[in-house]
Design a protein around this motif. Structure first.
Motif, PDB file in Angstrom:
ATOM      1  N   UNK A 146     -23.597  -2.565   4.110  1.00 34.32           N
ATOM      2  CA  UNK A 146     -22.211  -2.311   3.738  1.00 34.32           C
ATOM      3  C   UNK A 146     -21.778  -0.910   4.113  1.00 34.32           C
ATOM      4  N   UNK A 147     -22.681   0.061   3.926  1.00 34.80           N
ATOM      5  CA  UNK A 147     -22.366   1.456   4.247  1.00 34.80           C
ATOM      6  C   UNK A 147     -22.181   1.660   5.750  1.00 34.80           C
ATOM      7  N   UNK A 148     -22.903   0.894   6.573  1.00 31.17           N
ATOM      8  CA  UNK A 148     -22.745   0.988   8.025  1.00 31.17           C
ATOM      9  C   UNK A 148     -21.342   0.532   8.438  1.00 31.17           C
ATOM     10  N   UNK A 149     -20.849  -0.501   7.764  1.00 25.18           N
ATOM     11  CA  UNK A 149     -19.548  -1.066   8.136  1.00 25.18           C
ATOM     12  C   UNK A 149     -18.372  -0.233   7.629  1.00 25.18           C
ATOM     13  N   UNK A 150     -18.529   0.430   6.473  1.00 27.58           N
ATOM     14  CA  UNK A 150     -17.390   1.065   5.798  1.00 27.58           C
ATOM     15  C   UNK A 150     -16.672   2.123   6.642  1.00 27.58           C
TER      16      UNK A 150
END
Length: 247
Positions: free
Chosen positions: A210-214
């Protein structure tokens, strides 16, 4: 099957908190205690373990987009890290009821401050005494991390908004600050050997994804709309979180 559940929950929380500048440990703490039934001490350690890698990934993504304000972030870290150490050392001696009231008052006050800044302050002037204010917000965040295993994102993101940053650079700078505080808090909690690895690893992998996408998603969002809608949302969220702790 449970691994898939952990991955999905971790991904959604990681995407949300990196987008809004939080660390997610408070959300994970609530999930681990209320949904997965972990003891508070185990949940505190597991929540930091889950949140820390996604914070590193999210902060790096924000760094690559050039959104981190290092000056104010470092001002916060100068008090946040010592406060985290002191909080962790004092944690065993602080009654739970006392801590609950302290955090509730902090969150409620910050929520009100963000809403006042959003709706009643029309000039976008630089905050006065910025260094001192940043140091105070950093100290509040560090205490929350050290005492209860929270990531301390509430005071940091609220402080950055009050100091005049727009939502996107505030989220980026908050992620940068929380890497430092969460690392120190995690090291203290690791020494107690309380992590539930089965739950924590699944949530952590999802949170990293999720952090990669944010940061990539945020670059495609209109900054004015982000400020218009998310600032009051963050203020209300802080206010609700604070009030729910004491009601």
């Amino acid at each position: 099957m449970m691994w898939l559940v952990f991955l999905i929950i971790g991904f959604l929380v990681g995407l949300l908190v990196i987008s809004t500048g939080g660390g997610g440990a408070a959300i994970y703490l609530g999930l681990l205690t209320s949904v997965f039934g972990l003891a508070p001490a185990v949940a505190a350690s597991t929540s930091l373990f889950t949140a820390f890698p996604s914070l590193v990934v999210g902060a790096y993504g924000h760094y690559r987009t050039g959104q981190i304000h290092f000056k104010v972030g470092n001002q916060m870290l100068m008090t946040a890290i010592p406060a985290t150490v002191i909080g962790a050392l004092l944690a065993p001696y602080i009654p739970n009821d006392v801590y609950t009231w302290i955090v509730a008052i902090i969150l409620t006050g910050l929520g009100v401050q963000v809403l006042v800044k959003r709706f009643l302050t029309h000039a976008s002037k630089p905050a006065r005494h910025q260094g001192l204010q940043a140091a105070i917000y950093g100290m509040l965040s560090g205490i929350m991390v050290g005492v209860a295993g929270l990531s301390g994102g509430g005071p940091i993101i609220a402080g950055l908004l009050v100091l005049g940053l727009d939502m996107l650079p505030a989220a980026a700078t908050s992620s940068y600050v929380l890497v430092g505080t969460s690392l120190v808090g995690l090291l203290f909690h690791l020494s107690a050997n309380n992590i539930d690895w089965h739950v924590g690893i699944g949530l952590m992998i999802g949170a990293v994804l999720g952090a990669i996408c944010a940061p990539r998603l945020l670059m495609h969002v209109n900054p004015e709309k982000l400020n218009y809608y998310v600032k009051p949302f963050m203020g209300v969220l802080l206010l609700v979180m604070g009030l729910r702790m004491i009601l």
